[in-house]
Design an enzyme around this catalytic site. Structure first.
Site, PDB file in Angstrom:
ATOM      1  N   LYS A  26       0.816  -1.213   0.000  1.00 51.38           N
ATOM      2  CA  LYS A  26       0.000   0.000   0.000  1.00 51.38           C
ATOM      3  C   LYS A  26       0.853   1.268   0.000  1.00 51.38           C
ATOM      4  O   LYS A  26       1.809   1.383   0.771  1.00 51.38           O
ATOM      5  CB  LYS A  26      -0.914  -0.037   1.231  1.00 51.38           C
ATOM      6  CG  LYS A  26      -1.943   1.079   1.321  1.00 51.38           C
ATOM      7  CD  LYS A  26      -2.814   0.857   2.548  1.00 51.38           C
ATOM      8  CE  LYS A  26      -3.822   1.963   2.768  1.00 51.38           C
ATOM      9  NZ  LYS A  26      -4.651   1.716   3.967  1.00 51.38           N
ATOM     10  N   SER A  38      -9.228   2.387   3.406  1.00 54.65           N
ATOM     11  CA  SER A  38      -8.307   3.009   2.480  1.00 54.65           C
ATOM     12  C   SER A  38      -7.396   2.013   1.755  1.00 54.65           C
ATOM     13  O   SER A  38      -6.594   2.415   0.908  1.00 54.65           O
ATOM     14  CB  SER A  38      -7.432   4.025   3.236  1.00 54.65           C
ATOM     15  OG  SER A  38      -6.659   3.389   4.237  1.00 54.65           O
ATOM     16  N   SER A  80      -9.663   0.129   7.590  1.00 53.47           N
ATOM     17  CA  SER A  80      -9.136   0.214   6.229  1.00 53.47           C
ATOM     18  C   SER A  80      -8.625  -1.090   5.643  1.00 53.47           C
ATOM     19  O   SER A  80      -8.342  -1.155   4.460  1.00 53.47           O
ATOM     20  CB  SER A  80      -8.021   1.259   6.175  1.00 53.47           C
ATOM     21  OG  SER A  80      -8.540   2.548   6.369  1.00 53.47           O
TER      22      SER A  80
END
Length: 522
Positions: free
Chosen positions: A123, A200, A224
């Site tokens: 990520k 996210s 997330s």
């Protein structure tokens, strides 16, 4: 490229060789290994690659039936095929991956480690890879200098044999439960391209759901990992606070609310990566108790008769959409059929205290990060740098005092103690991951007025934030689907350090309700 941090591993490197799956367990990749010798002459078939989880990939590498170069080529091929449609990967680091593979082959270590040869995406948020840029999903950091070091967790995956080859999209600073930004555009849900992949860690969840990789790194500061896992039909485990490292420069995210792990298609992959990544980091004042046994070995054990609490009410008060309520009822029936005991529970948590403390911790961390960048740039940020909701958040926490922060930390400790009391009566807590199905793209974007954003966000994180504040581990499992074909996840939460319980239960549910064969339409 040869000076990455060296991190000792747990004694799990031989598990893929010696593990015997339980009867009826997920068998992704089983039956494929025998035909790899022929397939390699023509390149690894796309169908074979997408049918394998990380465990099977590592097994094939260690046995010599595949090479890491085969797997990287297959991952890059799938990336080229689908990423233009879903926009899950925002940075490609192919040269880094090929250099790493060449170094390993030269050193004779190319088929070693429990993650040997597994292609990995991670990520693009507060996670670094030496020599590459981390943008944090923001225009403010897109031209930041390349990292001088690799994050400890990524270094551990790499030391275990994984091959990082790119980064996945995140919203700006991970501030919302969708993955779309002015910096990188919208990430689409592979099950329905008009819908959000969640956030996210939406880029990671979309990449796994679309078959680019079997596992992708993800982080969770308010849901997330679990929310995009639910929306994309994959597994997402938020580990206990301090189970995985956050360094080497920062040893906790927002009082430990933010933690890192992976999203995956199979429970054994989640266990495999948690074994490779977990453990104390030098310099950190905090860590979870040592393991009794590796998590991959927990999958060989039955969960036993569990006392399961059922939580139906979101802490934001948002109602459940029908498909989510129906999946919750189906899950309750499944658990009863498996012999577990269930009882209704109302969480004894004050929502104002919870969201107030969580907001103060994350909002102050945001201000520090942006102020540090302002110091480097020698100027104040403006609307060309940050999105509308981010700018409002920056202003909202401008006057946060030391007392405010101290009281927020006290609230974290109080809520953690309250939640732990529930586990004196129960082994796990079952709830939905979210109260609403995957939203349409744009609905939760940070590029909109504050009031409209808050209105639309009420249904997304009302179940997940409590585990970030309290520190307990929680896992999203893909246990349902709406009439329109969108995935629906259910969440299980355990006591601090209780990942073993969650993984044993997840393995049992995976056998009773196989989900890995259900593939996104993209």
């Amino acid at each position: 490229m040869d000076n990455h941090e060296s991190v000792p591993l747990n004694s799990t490197t031989d598990w893929p060789r010696r593990s015997v799956l339980k009867a009826g367990a997920v068998a992704i990749g089983v039956g494929l290994l025998g035909r790899f010798a022929d397939a390699r002459a023509q390149g690894l078939a796309a169908s074979d690659y997408q049918s394998m989880d990380a465990w099977a990939m590592s097994q094939a590498i260690r046995s010599g039936e595949l090479t890491a170069e085969d797997l990287l080529a297959a991952a890059l091929s799938r990336y080229s095929e689908v990423n233009a449609r879903i926009n899950a990967v925002n940075m490609l680091h192919e040269a880094y991956a090929r250099t790493l593979l060449a170094q390993r082959r030269s050193a004779g270590s190319h088929n070693q480690g429990p993650l040997a040869g597994v292609p990995l995406l991670f990520k693009d948020l507060n996670t670094s890879l030496q020599g590459t840029i981390t943008s944090n999903g923001s225009r403010l950091f897109k031209d930041s200098p390349p990292a001088a070091h690799t994050s400890t967790l990524i270094a551990r995956y790499q030391q275990a044999g994984a091959v990082p080859f790119g980064k996945t999209a995140s919203p700006e600073f991970g501030l919302t439960t969708t993955t779309e930004s002015l910096a990188w555009g919208q990430t689409h849900n592979p099950w329905n391209l008009a819908m959000s992949a969640g956030g996210s860690s939406g880029g990671s969840a979309a990449a796994v759901a679309a078959g680019i990789v079997p596992v992708a790194h993800a982080t969770d500061g308010g849901g997330s990992i679990r929310i995009p896992a639910s929306y994309c039909g994959v597994i997402g485990l938020k580990p206990s606070r301090y189970r995985t490292p956050s360094g080497p420069l920062h040893f906790e995210g927002a009082f430990g609310a933010s933690v890192a792990n992976v999203v995956s298609r199979t429970v054994r992959d989640t266990a495999l990566f948690l074994d490779a990544g977990q453990g104390h980091e030098a310099g950190s004042a905090y860590w979870c108790p040592p393991l009794i046994r590796p998590y991959v070995e927990e999958l060989q054990r039955e969960p036993g008769k569990l006392r399961v609490a059922v939580v139906r009410q979101s802490l934001t008060g948002a109602p459940l959409e029908p498909a989510i309520a129906a999946t919750l009822e189906q899950t309750i029936k499944q658990l009863l059929a498996l012999g577990h005991e269930l009882e209704e529970l109302n969480l004894n948590v004050d929502p104002r205290q919870l969201f107030g403390a969580h907001g103060t911790a994350l909002g102050t961390a945001l201000r520090v990060q942006i102020h540090d960048r302002e110091q480097v740039l020698g100027r104040a940020v403006n609307s060309d740098d940050l999105e509308k909701v981010t700018l409002v958040n920056l202003e909202r926490f401008k006057s946060t005092s030391g007392e405010d922060l101290y009281r927020a930390r006290q609230a974290f400790e109080s809520i953690s103690a309250t939640m732990e009391q529930h586990f004196e009566r129960f082994d796990v807590i079952l709830s939905p991951v979210t109260g609403s199905l995957t939203p349409k793209l744009g609905l939760l974007s940070l590029d909109q007025p504050w009031d409209s954003y808050v209105h639309h966000a009420m249904g997304s994180a009302g179940f997940t934030v409590v585990a970030n504040v309290s520190g307990q581990p929680a896992i999203s499992l893909p246990l349902g689907q709406s009439d329109s074909g969108l995935p629906v996840g259910m969440m299980f939460t355990a006591r601090l350090g209780g990942e073993d319980v969650l993984l044993r239960l997840a393995s049992q549910l995976e056998q009773a309700h196989p989900w890995a064969g259900k593939r996104a339409t993209v």
